[in-house]
Design an enzyme around this catalytic site. Structure first.
Site, PDB file in Angstrom:
ATOM      1  N   CYS A   5     -61.375 -39.844 -47.104  1.00 25.19           N
ATOM      2  CA  CYS A   5     -60.013 -40.054 -47.606  1.00 25.19           C
ATOM      3  C   CYS A   5     -59.800 -39.244 -48.883  1.00 25.19           C
ATOM      4  O   CYS A   5     -58.693 -38.884 -49.231  1.00 25.19           O
ATOM      5  CB  CYS A   5     -59.777 -41.525 -47.872  1.00 25.19           C
ATOM      6  SG  CYS A   5     -61.084 -42.236 -48.865  1.00 25.19           S
ATOM      7  N   GLU A  35     -57.027 -49.750 -49.042  1.00 24.05           N
ATOM      8  CA  GLU A  35     -57.508 -48.399 -49.354  1.00 24.05           C
ATOM      9  C   GLU A  35     -57.151 -47.551 -48.150  1.00 24.05           C
ATOM     10  O   GLU A  35     -57.785 -47.656 -47.096  1.00 24.05           O
ATOM     11  CB  GLU A  35     -59.026 -48.409 -49.591  1.00 24.05           C
ATOM     12  CG  GLU A  35     -59.466 -49.228 -50.786  1.00 24.05           C
ATOM     13  CD  GLU A  35     -59.070 -48.613 -52.127  1.00 24.05           C
ATOM     14  OE1 GLU A  35     -58.675 -47.437 -52.162  1.00 24.05           O
ATOM     15  OE2 GLU A  35     -59.121 -49.334 -53.137  1.00 24.05           O
TER      16      GLU A  35
HETATM   17  P1  NAP Z   1     -58.142 -46.840 -38.696  1.00 23.80           P
HETATM   18  O1  NAP Z   1     -57.855 -46.363 -37.327  1.00 23.80           O
HETATM   19  O2  NAP Z   1     -57.039 -47.327 -39.517  1.00 23.80           O
HETATM   20  O3  NAP Z   1     -59.271 -47.962 -38.514  1.00 23.80           O
HETATM   21  C1  NAP Z   1     -59.821 -48.604 -39.624  1.00 23.80           C
HETATM   22  C2  NAP Z   1     -60.270 -49.989 -39.233  1.00 23.80           C
HETATM   23  O4  NAP Z   1     -59.121 -50.743 -38.852  1.00 23.80           O
HETATM   24  C3  NAP Z   1     -61.236 -50.045 -38.065  1.00 23.80           C
HETATM   25  O5  NAP Z   1     -62.181 -51.057 -38.298  1.00 23.80           O
HETATM   26  C4  NAP Z   1     -60.332 -50.417 -36.907  1.00 23.80           C
HETATM   27  O6  NAP Z   1     -60.994 -51.102 -35.883  1.00 23.80           O
HETATM   28  C5  NAP Z   1     -59.370 -51.349 -37.604  1.00 23.80           C
HETATM   29  N1  NAP Z   1     -58.101 -51.542 -36.895  1.00 23.80           N
HETATM   30  C6  NAP Z   1     -57.433 -50.687 -36.095  1.00 23.80           C
HETATM   31  N2  NAP Z   1     -56.300 -51.271 -35.631  1.00 23.80           N
HETATM   32  C7  NAP Z   1     -56.264 -52.528 -36.160  1.00 23.80           C
HETATM   33  C8  NAP Z   1     -55.364 -53.630 -36.052  1.00 23.80           C
HETATM   34  N3  NAP Z   1     -54.255 -53.570 -35.311  1.00 23.80           N
HETATM   35  N4  NAP Z   1     -55.656 -54.762 -36.713  1.00 23.80           N
HETATM   36  C9  NAP Z   1     -56.775 -54.860 -37.471  1.00 23.80           C
HETATM   37  N5  NAP Z   1     -57.671 -53.844 -37.609  1.00 23.80           N
HETATM   38  C10 NAP Z   1     -57.413 -52.692 -36.967  1.00 23.80           C
HETATM   39  O7  NAP Z   1     -58.860 -45.724 -39.582  1.00 23.80           O
HETATM   40  P2  NAP Z   1     -60.103 -44.815 -39.217  1.00 23.80           P
HETATM   41  O8  NAP Z   1     -59.656 -43.776 -38.268  1.00 23.80           O
HETATM   42  O9  NAP Z   1     -61.275 -45.669 -38.853  1.00 23.80           O
HETATM   43  O10 NAP Z   1     -60.433 -44.195 -40.647  1.00 23.80           O
HETATM   44  C11 NAP Z   1     -59.844 -43.083 -41.133  1.00 23.80           C
HETATM   45  C12 NAP Z   1     -58.747 -43.430 -42.133  1.00 23.80           C
HETATM   46  O11 NAP Z   1     -59.274 -44.248 -43.167  1.00 23.80           O
HETATM   47  C13 NAP Z   1     -58.204 -42.204 -42.836  1.00 23.80           C
HETATM   48  O12 NAP Z   1     -56.818 -42.272 -42.924  1.00 23.80           O
HETATM   49  C14 NAP Z   1     -58.831 -42.280 -44.228  1.00 23.80           C
HETATM   50  O13 NAP Z   1     -58.098 -41.601 -45.216  1.00 23.80           O
HETATM   51  C15 NAP Z   1     -58.881 -43.745 -44.438  1.00 23.80           C
HETATM   52  N6  NAP Z   1     -59.882 -44.075 -45.461  1.00 23.80           N
HETATM   53  C16 NAP Z   1     -59.447 -44.486 -46.670  1.00 23.80           C
HETATM   54  C17 NAP Z   1     -60.364 -44.769 -47.672  1.00 23.80           C
HETATM   55  C18 NAP Z   1     -59.910 -45.223 -49.019  1.00 23.80           C
HETATM   56  O14 NAP Z   1     -60.726 -45.777 -49.755  1.00 23.80           O
HETATM   57  N7  NAP Z   1     -58.654 -45.021 -49.399  1.00 23.80           N
HETATM   58  C19 NAP Z   1     -61.730 -44.644 -47.417  1.00 23.80           C
HETATM   59  C20 NAP Z   1     -62.142 -44.215 -46.166  1.00 23.80           C
HETATM   60  C21 NAP Z   1     -61.195 -43.943 -45.182  1.00 23.80           C
HETATM   61  P3  NAP Z   1     -61.454 -50.356 -34.520  1.00 23.80           P
HETATM   62  O15 NAP Z   1     -62.443 -49.341 -34.927  1.00 23.80           O
HETATM   63  O16 NAP Z   1     -62.027 -51.452 -33.713  1.00 23.80           O
HETATM   64  O17 NAP Z   1     -60.211 -49.767 -33.949  1.00 23.80           O
END
Ligand code: NAP
Length: 481
Positions: free
Chosen positions: A289, A255
Site C-alpha cells: 500500500c 488501513e
Molecule cells: P481486499 O480485497 O480488500 O481484501 C482484504 C481482506 O478483506 C481479505 O482478508 C479479504 O478476504 C477481506 N474481504 C474481502 N471482501 C470482504 C467483505 N465483503 N467483508 C469482509 N472482508 C472482506 O484487499 P487485498 O487485495 O487483499 O489487499 C490489497 C489492498 O490492501 C490494496 O488496496 C492495499 O493498498 C491495501 N493495503 C493497505 C495497507 C495499509 O496499511 N493502508 C496495508 C496493506 C494493504 P478474502 O481474502 O477471503 O477475500
C-alpha cells in the site's frame, strides 16, 4: 542460495477457544511461484465465526483485567519465539505469497517487532488528572480495553498486518478474532500457534479462515459482543465494511489503499533518488500500500533518473522467493498478476512506450519490472493503484505543479520527497496530503511510528504510541476532590 521450499509444519484448522478445530470442507492454498497446492485449510461457516466471537467474548473478562505486565510478557515471548524461528515465518511468506526471500525476511522481522513494541506499550497506558477551569471539579480520564476486536488482513503482508493488529489489541487488554486473506492464511495460522506457545490464554486469539468471507464477516460484525473492527485491505472493501459498521455505530479503524507519489525535485541527488525508488517501488514486488505508484521528476533530472532506474530494474533477477538469489518473486496469484498486465495494456493503448528487459520464468505468477517514461498525469497508470513492479514517470518543470499533481488523488497514505536538502524536503512534506511522508529515503514503516493515511486511505493509525488507542475506550470521571 536456495532455502528449503518444503512447507514448515503449520496448523490448518480454525483456532477457536484455544484449540485447533478441523472443518468438514477445506480450502486450498496455492504457491504462486509453482501454482501447486501447498496445503488445505479450514473453511469456516457462520456458525464457526460466531463460535469464535463467543470464545473471544468469554475470554475478555479475565484478559481485560490481567495485569499489563503479564500481558506484556506474553507478547514479549511471542517476539522471542518469532525471532528464534524467523526463517520459518519467512519461508511461509515466500511460499504462499510469492515475494522474494529478502522481502519475506524483512517482513518477518518487522512483524515480530510489533510484538516487542506493544509488549513495551502495554505497561504505558496513560490516564489523565486535571482541575476543571472553573475549579468546580476534577477531570479524571481513564482508558479501558474496548472489548472483542475483529481483525481482517490482506495478502500482501501476511505476517506484519496480523501482528500490527493482534499486538496492540492484546496489549490493550482486548481479545481477538483474526480473519486473514484467503490467499495467504498459513503465516497467520503459524502466528496463532506462536501466540499459543507464548502463553496467550484460550479464547484471547481466535483465527478463522473462510471462503464465505462476506457472509461470515457480516454475521460477526452484527454480533453485539464485537466491539471494534480493524481492517486492512482495499478502499473498496473498506467502504463496504464501513457501511456495515455504520448500522451498529461500531468503532472501526481502516488501513486502505494508496497511490503514493514519489517526487524528485530540482537539485536532488539522483543516485540517492534511484536507490530510494528501488526500495519504495520494488519492496514486495510493488505489492505494498506504501509502494511508490507514480514518479514526478524535475525535467533537469528526468533523463538520468529514468536511465539509472531502468538499469537498476534490469539487473533484478526474477524467480521463486524461496531462492534467495532472486530479487523479485511471484505476484500472489495469476489473477493479481493479470490485473497489473491489464493496466499495462491500457497504458499502451493510451500511447505510452513500455520497456521490459528482464526475463521471467514461464510458469507461475511472475511479471517483469517495467519502467514507463513520458507518462501524462491523469493517465491510467497514475490514477490506479498498480500494486506491481511497474514505474510510470511524469516529468515536471514547476514544483508547485508537481505538488498539485501529487495530491491529485482520492488516496493519501504516503508520499516520497527527494530534495536537495532536508529543509526543502520538510517544506514540501507539509504540503503533501498524506498521513506519512518519507524525505530523502525510500522506506518509512517502523513499528514505533504511526502508520496510516488521510483521505480514502483510511481512518486511524497503527503502530507507534497511537496504535494501542484503536483498542482502548476513553472514559471520563467527574470528581469533587
Ligand atoms: P481486499 O480485497 O480488500 O481484501 C482484504 C481482506 O478483506 C481479505 O482478508 C479479504 O478476504 C477481506 N474481504 C474481502 N471482501 C470482504 C467483505 N465483503 N467483508 C469482509 N472482508 C472482506 O484487499 P487485498 O487485495 O487483499 O489487499 C490489497 C489492498 O490492501 C490494496 O488496496 C492495499 O493498498 C491495501 N493495503 C493497505 C495497507 C495499509 O496499511 N493502508 C496495508 C496493506 C494493504 P478474502 O481474502 O477471503 O477475500
Amino acid at each position: 542460495m536456495t532455502t528449503a521450499s518444503t512447507l514448515p509444519q503449520v496448523p490448518t484448522g480454525l483456532l477457536i477457544g484455544g484449540e485447533w478445530l478441523p472443518t468438514t470442507t477445506k480450502l486450498p492454498v496455492t504457491n504462486p511461484a509453482s501454482l501447486s497446492v501447498l496445503a488445505e485449510i479450514g473453511d469456516a461457516g457462520v456458525d464457526e465465526g460466531i463460535a469464535a466471537v463467543a470464545a473471544a467474548d468469554s475470554a475478555f473478562q479475565s484478559w481485560s483485567i490481567t495485569p499489563a505486565r503479564q500481558r506484556a510478557e506474553i507478547l514479549r515471548r511471542a517476539w522471542e519465539i518469532m525471532t528464534a524461528e524467523i526463517e520459518t515465518c519467512a519461508r511461509l511468506i515466500a511460499l504462499e505469497n510469492g515475494k522474494a526471500w529478502r522481502d519475506a525476511m524483512g517482513e518477518s522481522v518487522y512483524a515480530a517487532e510489533f510484538f516487542r513494541w506493544f509488549s513495551e506499550e502495554a505497561c504505558r497506558i496513560e490516564g489523565g488528572f486535571r482541575y476543571a477551569p472553573a475549579r468546580d471539579k476534577t477531570i479524571i480520564t481513564d482508558h479501558r480495553p474496548i472489548g472483542v476486536a475483529y481483525l481482517i488482513t490482506p495478502w500482501n503482508f501476511p505476517a506484519a498486518m496480523a501482528t500490527r493488529k493482534i499486538a496492540p489489541a492484546l496489549a490493550a487488554g482486548c481479545t481477538t478474532i483474526l480473519k486473514p486473506a484467503s490467499e495467504t492464511p498459513l503465516t497467520a495460522l503459524w502466528i496463532g500457534e506462536v501466540l499459543r506457545r507464548a502463553g496467550a490464554p484460550e479464547g484471547v486469539v481466535n483465527i478463522i479462515t473462510t471462503s464465505k468471507t462476506g457472509e461470515v464477516s457480516s454475521a460477526i460484525l452484527a454480533d453485539l459482543r464485537v466491539a471494534t473492527l480493524s481492517f486492512t485491505g482495499s478502499t473498496y472493501v473498506g467502504k463496504v465494511l464501513l457501511r456495515q459498521t455504520a448500522d451498529r455505530v461500531l468503532r472501526s479503524s481502516m488501513e486502505l489503499g494508496g497511490n503514493a507519489p514519489f517526487l524528485v525535485l530540482e537539485g536532488a541527488d539522483v543516485d540517492a533518488a534511484v536507490a530510494g525508488a528501488m526500495i519504495a517501488k520494488m519492496r514486495n514486488g510493488g505489492a505494498a500500500c506504501t509502494a511508490a505508484n507514480r514518479f514526478y521528476v524535475h525535467e533537469s533530472l528526468a533523463d538520468s533518473f529514468a536511465t539509472k532506474f531502468q538499469a537498476a530494474l534490469s539487473a533484478l533477477q526474477v524467480g521463486p522467493g524461496t531462492d534467495s538469489a532472486n530479487d523479485l518473486g511471484a505476484m500472489v496469484s495469476v489473477r493479481e498478476r493479470d490485473k497489473i498486465l491489464d493496466l499495462v495494456e491500457e497504458a499502451r493503448a493510451e500511447g505510452v512506450e513500455i520497456t521490459q528487459t528482464t526475463e521471467v520464468p514461464a510458469q507461475g505468477a511472475f511479471i517483469a519490472p517495467m519502467i514507463v517514461r513520458d507518462v501524462a498525469h491523469g493517465s491510467t497508470l497514475t490514477r490506479n493503484e498498480i500494486f506491481g513492479p511497474v514505474a510510470p514517470i511524469v516529468t515536471f518543470t514547476d514544483q508547485a505543479e508537481a505538488i498539485r499533481m501529487a495530491n491529485d488523488t482520492e488516496y493519501g497514505l504516503i508520499s516520497y520527497v527527494y530534495a536537495a536538502n532536508t529543509g526543502i524536503g520538510i517544506g514540501v512534506a507539509r504540503q503533501m496530503e498524506s498521513g506519512m511522508v518519507a524525505i530523502n529515503r525510500g522506506l518509512a514503516s517502523d513499528p514505533a511510528a504511526p502508520f496510516g493515511g488521510m483521505k480514502e486511505s483510511g481512518l486511524g493509525r497503527e503502530g507507534g504510541f497511537a496504535g494501542i488507542h484503536e483498542f482502548l475506550e476513553m472514559q471520563y470521571f467527574a470528581v469533587d476532590l
